[in-house]
Design an enzyme around this catalytic site. Structure first.
Site, PDB file in Angstrom:
ATOM      1  N   ASP A  37      30.603  71.863  37.011  1.00  0.00           N
ATOM      2  CA  ASP A  37      30.512  72.172  38.440  1.00  0.00           C
ATOM      3  C   ASP A  37      29.922  73.574  38.636  1.00  0.00           C
ATOM      4  O   ASP A  37      28.969  73.769  39.420  1.00  0.00           O
ATOM      5  CB  ASP A  37      31.931  72.091  39.014  1.00  0.00           C
ATOM      6  CG  ASP A  37      31.959  71.816  40.499  1.00  0.00           C
ATOM      7  OD1 ASP A  37      30.888  71.678  41.101  1.00  0.00           O
ATOM      8  OD2 ASP A  37      33.082  71.752  41.059  1.00  0.00           O
ATOM      9  N   TYR A 124      40.044  68.901  33.114  1.00  0.00           N
ATOM     10  CA  TYR A 124      40.987  67.837  33.492  1.00  0.00           C
ATOM     11  C   TYR A 124      41.651  67.155  32.284  1.00  0.00           C
ATOM     12  O   TYR A 124      42.457  66.240  32.457  1.00  0.00           O
ATOM     13  CB  TYR A 124      40.294  66.817  34.394  1.00  0.00           C
ATOM     14  CG  TYR A 124      40.113  67.297  35.835  1.00  0.00           C
ATOM     15  CD1 TYR A 124      40.619  68.532  36.257  1.00  0.00           C
ATOM     16  CD2 TYR A 124      39.453  66.519  36.776  1.00  0.00           C
ATOM     17  CE1 TYR A 124      40.461  68.970  37.568  1.00  0.00           C
ATOM     18  CE2 TYR A 124      39.300  66.946  38.101  1.00  0.00           C
ATOM     19  CZ  TYR A 124      39.797  68.176  38.479  1.00  0.00           C
ATOM     20  OH  TYR A 124      39.656  68.599  39.778  1.00  0.00           O
TER      21      TYR A 124
HETATM   22  N1  AR6 Z   1      26.417  70.421  30.532  1.00  0.00           N
HETATM   23  C1  AR6 Z   1      27.033  69.336  29.992  1.00  0.00           C
HETATM   24  N2  AR6 Z   1      28.360  69.293  29.757  1.00  0.00           N
HETATM   25  C2  AR6 Z   1      29.085  70.393  30.055  1.00  0.00           C
HETATM   26  C3  AR6 Z   1      28.518  71.562  30.632  1.00  0.00           C
HETATM   27  C4  AR6 Z   1      27.101  71.546  30.867  1.00  0.00           C
HETATM   28  N3  AR6 Z   1      26.458  72.587  31.405  1.00  0.00           N
HETATM   29  N4  AR6 Z   1      29.524  72.464  30.835  1.00  0.00           N
HETATM   30  C5  AR6 Z   1      30.664  71.891  30.395  1.00  0.00           C
HETATM   31  N5  AR6 Z   1      30.413  70.652  29.930  1.00  0.00           N
HETATM   32  P1  AR6 Z   1      34.544  70.041  33.086  1.00  0.00           P
HETATM   33  P2  AR6 Z   1      36.356  68.026  34.289  1.00  0.00           P
HETATM   34  C6  AR6 Z   1      31.353  69.638  29.369  1.00  0.00           C
HETATM   35  O1  AR6 Z   1      35.680  70.993  32.924  1.00  0.00           O
HETATM   36  O2  AR6 Z   1      37.167  67.936  33.061  1.00  0.00           O
HETATM   37  C7  AR6 Z   1      35.698  72.162  37.384  1.00  0.00           C
HETATM   38  O3  AR6 Z   1      36.285  73.409  37.639  1.00  0.00           O
HETATM   39  C8  AR6 Z   1      32.726  70.113  28.956  1.00  0.00           C
HETATM   40  O4  AR6 Z   1      32.666  70.617  27.624  1.00  0.00           O
HETATM   41  O5  AR6 Z   1      33.251  70.552  33.619  1.00  0.00           O
HETATM   42  O6  AR6 Z   1      35.966  66.772  34.991  1.00  0.00           O
HETATM   43  C9  AR6 Z   1      35.638  71.284  38.618  1.00  0.00           C
HETATM   44  O7  AR6 Z   1      35.460  72.050  39.797  1.00  0.00           O
HETATM   45  C10 AR6 Z   1      33.535  68.837  29.055  1.00  0.00           C
HETATM   46  O8  AR6 Z   1      33.366  68.029  27.879  1.00  0.00           O
HETATM   47  O9  AR6 Z   1      34.950  68.816  34.084  1.00  0.00           O
HETATM   48  C11 AR6 Z   1      36.974  70.603  38.610  1.00  0.00           C
HETATM   49  O10 AR6 Z   1      37.973  71.390  39.206  1.00  0.00           O
HETATM   50  C12 AR6 Z   1      32.892  68.068  30.211  1.00  0.00           C
HETATM   51  O11 AR6 Z   1      31.613  68.699  30.411  1.00  0.00           O
HETATM   52  C13 AR6 Z   1      37.254  70.426  37.139  1.00  0.00           C
HETATM   53  O12 AR6 Z   1      36.520  71.451  36.475  1.00  0.00           O
HETATM   54  C14 AR6 Z   1      33.663  68.087  31.506  1.00  0.00           C
HETATM   55  O13 AR6 Z   1      34.293  69.343  31.679  1.00  0.00           O
HETATM   56  C15 AR6 Z   1      36.761  69.094  36.619  1.00  0.00           C
HETATM   57  O14 AR6 Z   1      37.152  68.952  35.283  1.00  0.00           O
END
Ligand code: AR6
Length: 177
Positions: A37, A124
């Protein structure tokens, strides 16, 4: 191949994709956060957040669409996955729904290509070994049900470990891609 569409697994950064849409791992406020995000709003500029403010939030398991701001994609689809507790509080169904709603929005907008991050497996805390088969299974099901719509669904995994979890889930599902 599934319904004429390709599922691709790559290691990389979701903000650097050349698909028509990328999916954001958002929260119910749609007002930004960390992880995917934060990266999308940083790279896409303030217009995405302005559009998000007018959407009035998004329920867990649902998704909403905005323009891609200054990103190279046309659209960002903001999907809200579940916060993982123990897997017995509807988390698998909510995760599947976040993928399904994202794909439905992409199809409604006539898009041919979309890239997903691994929704819910960061902040999450959804275990990636449980999330990967749900993500891939849901995508496969929709592609099979809607042939002639999407041509490419790419999963962009941030780390090699995450990529391997998705590769293992794809292998375990036994179907050719
Ligand atoms: N590109 C691809 N994957 C990524 C990137 C990137 N640039 N950055 C992180 N990941 P998360 P969630 C991976 O926390 O669990 C936010 O604060 C990361 O390593 O982004 O759905 C939102 O506002 C992980 O494997 O999403 C919500 O409050 C995956 O993407 C909350 O986090 C998802 O990690 C959502 O949490």
């Amino acid at each position: 191949m599934e319904g004429g569409a390709r599922i691709e697994l790559v290691q990389g950064d979701i903000t650097r994709q050349d698909t028509e849409a990328i999916v954001n791992a958002a929260n119910t406020s749609l007002l930004g956060g960390g992880g995917v995000d934060g990266a999308i709003h940083r790279a896409g500029g303030p217009s995405i957040l302005e559009e998000c403010r007018r959407l009035g939030g998004c329920a867990t398991g649902d998704a909403k669409i905005t323009s891609g701001g200054s990103l190279r994609v046309r659209f960002v689809i903001h999907a809200v996955g579940p916060v993982y507790r123990d897997g017995r509080h509807g988390e698998p169904a909510a995760l599947a729904s976040a993928y399904r709603r994202s794909l439905e929005l992409a199809i409604e907008h006539g898009l041919r290509s979309i890239a997903f991050p691994s929704i819910s497996t960061g902040a999450y805390r959804f275990p990636i070994g449980e999330a990967a088969p749900i993500a891939l299974g849901t995508v496969r099901q929709i592609l099979a049900a809607r042939p002639g719509t999407l041509e490419l669904v790419r999963f962009v995994l941030f780390s090699a470990v995450d990529l391997h979890a998705y590769e293992a889930a794809l292998d375990a599902s036994g179907a050719p891609v």
